[in-house]
Scaffold this motif. Structure first.
Motif, PDB file in Angstrom:
ATOM      1  N   GLY A  19     -28.163  14.192  -6.274  1.00  0.00           N
ATOM      2  CA  GLY A  19     -27.381  14.261  -7.505  1.00  0.00           C
ATOM      3  C   GLY A  19     -26.409  15.425  -7.504  1.00  0.00           C
ATOM      4  N   LEU A  20     -25.483  15.405  -8.470  1.00  0.00           N
ATOM      5  CA  LEU A  20     -24.438  16.421  -8.539  1.00  0.00           C
ATOM      6  C   LEU A  20     -24.690  17.483  -9.598  1.00  0.00           C
ATOM      7  CD1 LEU A  20     -21.250  14.177  -8.209  1.00  0.00           C
ATOM      8  CD2 LEU A  20     -22.529  15.360  -6.417  1.00  0.00           C
ATOM      9  N   GLU A  21     -25.731  17.319 -10.390  1.00  0.00           N
ATOM     10  CA  GLU A  21     -25.980  18.263 -11.481  1.00  0.00           C
ATOM     11  C   GLU A  21     -26.211  19.675 -10.964  1.00  0.00           C
ATOM     12  OE1 GLU A  21     -26.379  19.760 -15.292  1.00  0.00           O
ATOM     13  OE2 GLU A  21     -25.533  17.888 -14.537  1.00  0.00           O
ATOM     14  N   ARG A  22     -26.977  19.796  -9.876  1.00  0.00           N
ATOM     15  CA  ARG A  22     -27.301  21.118  -9.334  1.00  0.00           C
ATOM     16  C   ARG A  22     -26.042  21.868  -8.893  1.00  0.00           C
ATOM     17  NH1 ARG A  22     -30.792  19.509  -6.297  1.00  0.00           N
ATOM     18  NH2 ARG A  22     -29.574  19.141  -4.402  1.00  0.00           N
ATOM     19  N   ARG A  24     -23.006  21.296  -9.842  1.00  0.00           N
ATOM     20  CA  ARG A  24     -22.168  21.560 -11.025  1.00  0.00           C
ATOM     21  C   ARG A  24     -22.615  22.848 -11.716  1.00  0.00           C
ATOM     22  NH1 ARG A  24     -22.281  15.755 -12.216  1.00  0.00           N
ATOM     23  NH2 ARG A  24     -20.181  14.906 -11.904  1.00  0.00           N
ATOM     24  N   VAL A  25     -23.920  22.989 -11.883  1.00  0.00           N
ATOM     25  CA  VAL A  25     -24.448  24.199 -12.531  1.00  0.00           C
ATOM     26  C   VAL A  25     -24.165  25.419 -11.669  1.00  0.00           C
ATOM     27  CG1 VAL A  25     -26.531  25.361 -13.339  1.00  0.00           C
ATOM     28  CG2 VAL A  25     -26.235  22.915 -13.763  1.00  0.00           C
ATOM     29  N   TRP A  28     -20.579  26.399 -11.936  1.00  0.00           N
ATOM     30  CA  TRP A  28     -20.350  27.007 -13.256  1.00  0.00           C
ATOM     31  C   TRP A  28     -20.814  28.458 -13.269  1.00  0.00           C
ATOM     32  CZ3 TRP A  28     -23.947  28.728 -16.990  1.00  0.00           C
ATOM     33  CH2 TRP A  28     -23.383  29.065 -18.231  1.00  0.00           C
ATOM     34  N   THR A 110     -33.623  26.436 -13.645  1.00  0.00           N
ATOM     35  CA  THR A 110     -33.478  25.093 -14.216  1.00  0.00           C
ATOM     36  C   THR A 110     -33.244  24.007 -13.161  1.00  0.00           C
ATOM     37  OG1 THR A 110     -31.092  25.402 -14.502  1.00  0.00           O
ATOM     38  CG2 THR A 110     -32.514  26.002 -16.360  1.00  0.00           C
ATOM     39  N   GLN A 111     -32.922  24.410 -11.920  1.00  0.00           N
ATOM     40  CA  GLN A 111     -32.575  23.450 -10.876  1.00  0.00           C
ATOM     41  C   GLN A 111     -33.358  23.741  -9.597  1.00  0.00           C
ATOM     42  OE1 GLN A 111     -30.313  20.942 -11.402  1.00  0.00           O
ATOM     43  NE2 GLN A 111     -29.894  21.640 -13.489  1.00  0.00           N
ATOM     44  N   THR A 148     -21.562  16.075  -2.553  1.00  0.00           N
ATOM     45  CA  THR A 148     -21.522  17.400  -3.168  1.00  0.00           C
ATOM     46  C   THR A 148     -20.120  17.798  -3.618  1.00  0.00           C
ATOM     47  OG1 THR A 148     -23.451  18.229  -1.960  1.00  0.00           O
ATOM     48  CG2 THR A 148     -21.846  19.867  -2.671  1.00  0.00           C
ATOM     49  N   ILE A 151     -17.508  17.071  -7.431  1.00  0.00           N
ATOM     50  CA  ILE A 151     -17.370  17.647  -8.776  1.00  0.00           C
ATOM     51  C   ILE A 151     -15.934  18.126  -9.003  1.00  0.00           C
ATOM     52  CG2 ILE A 151     -19.798  18.335  -8.804  1.00  0.00           C
ATOM     53  CD1 ILE A 151     -18.761  21.279  -8.621  1.00  0.00           C
TER      54      ILE A 151
END
Length: 413
Positions: A19-22, A24-25, A28, A110-111, A148, A151
């Motif tokens: 996934g791309l959430e990690r 992205r965080v 950020w 969180t990741q 990866t 994003i």
């Protein structure tokens, strides 16, 4: 540096395509460095590196400070992260890696921990922001949609080609793979695609229409005629001399030139045709029909579509005694490539070898072909006994090509 490399290597295979959430965080937490410069986002089954190499030379000739992020590396991990073809230094690599290590302490609250490729991607983005580049040529790792790198919002998305590769990850049909690659298209932006199979092109057209992406297609909106003459609606540049060998490189050059012109015209700048000619002629890309001396050619034909391109090139070598040394990973469809080589080049001397990468072919994997236990001794013996008409092609996995290339660079020809 070694401590950082050990840390990186410990992450190989970790959280792969989860996934791309990690990322992205993580981006950020680093201040979204990938938003500090315009990006041309490049994917494709084959031709990504060569197309980026052509674009790099074109933009440099235009006076731009050009960042490139590519993979895998041919000699050093630094080669993946370059500005105007100059790899990142040890000092900068270590310093920025330590910044990522510090950031990751917050991230893991969180990741999950970062993967090998995620770390390198983030490091590249940090470096390019710090160096104030004019643009970044960003190569996808695998696929596009779930990669990866996806994003980012690229000003131009590029698909060089679509064929069957990484089916275990991207899908078993051309349409499924095309959908993954078209996943880098962005709403309201532009996309350039090379010569694609009909079904793959239909997928790209549907995706572009849905997003409102302006799609420029090879053979329709631009083309390279007779492998030398670049043509678009209001621009014609004949008799080009390309620095990369192989008929398919004309297609890669056309895609690169189309993306370059779109980007430059969007800036409101003009181009000097003589500089375009010089740039395309000066283009080099390690491990792609790369000559070592007059009788050894290295080519990373790591899947069937790439192997077809290599075979077409070999067939043009008339009155030569051809030897092919092949090395690959067991997880790839090496049997299909070897069958194709034997069928299309029945008179070629074909040998299979192993190399140091974990999971490379072993003798038991290719019982019907002559197996070489030590490729270094094989090449040394070839060089000692070669005749004027002999020509050796070393091909297969890019990891194999990188290893052999590193060794060849220390040899004399």
């Amino acid at each position: 540096m070694q401590e950082i490399l050990n840390w990186l290597n410990s992450r190989i295979g970790l959280n792969f395509r989860s996934g791309l959430e990690r990322v992205r965080v993580a981006a950020w937490l680093l201040g979204n460095p990938q938003e500090a410069y315009p990006i041309i986002h490049v994917t494709g089954t084959n031709g990504k590196g060569s197309t980026i190499a052509f674009m790099r030379e074109l933009f440099q000739a235009q006076g731009k400070k050009v960042a490139t992020f590519t993979s895998p590396h041919m000699v050093s991990i630094h080669d993946r992260i370059c500005i105007n073809a100059q790899p990142i230094s040890d000092e900068d690599f270590v310093r920025l890696a330590k910044d990522i290590q510090i950031m990751e302490k917050k991230l893991v609250k969180t990741q999950a921990p970062l993967s090998y490729f995620e770390i390198l991607t983030l490091l590249a983005w940090l470096y390019f922001r710090e160096q104030k580049v004019d643009l970044c040529l960003l190569e996808v790792g695998i696929g596009g949609l779930l990669d990866t790198t996806n994003i980012v919002t690229g000003e131009i998305a590029v698909i060089t080609s679509v064929g069957l590769d990484h089916q275990e990850t991207l899908g078993t049909t051309v349409e499924e793979i095309a959908a993954q690659k078209a996943g880098i298209f962005k709403a309201g932006k532009k996309a350039v695609v090379g010569p694609l199979p009909k079904l793959a092109l239909q997928v790209c057209e549907e995706c572009a229409k849905k997003l409102g992406t302006e799609l420029l297609v090879y053979g329709k909106d631009f083309s390279m005629i007779n492998a030398r003459d670049f043509v678009i609606e209001d621009f014609y540049l004949p008799d080009l001399d390309l620095g990369l060998s192989g008929a398919y490189q004309a297609e890669n050059a056309a895609v690169a030139l189309e993306a370059f012109l779109l980007f430059i015209h969007n800036l409101g700048e003009t181009v000097d045709n003589s500089l375009i000619r010089q740039a395309l002629s000066a283009t080099r890309w390690a491990g792609r029909l790369e000559s070592f001396g007059e009788q050894i050619i290295l080519d990373g034909a790591h899947n069937l579509p790439a192997m077809k391109g290599l075979v077409d090139f070999i067939k043009q070598e008339k009155n030569r005694s051809i030897t092919v040394l092949f090395g690959a990973l067991k997880r790839k469809d090496y049997s299909q490539m070897l069958d194709y080589l034997q069928r299309e080049l029945p008179d070629v001397n074909l040998f299979v070898t192993t190399f140091s990468y974990d999971g490379s072919l072993e003798k038991a994997d290719v019982k019907k072909l002559t197996f070489v236990e030590n490729y270094e001794k094989f090449v040394e013996n070839y060089l000692e006994n070669r005749k004027k008409e002999d020509l050796l092609f070393i091909t297969g996995s890019l990891y194999f090509i990188a290893e052999v290339r590193k060794w060849l660079l220390n040899q004399s020809f």
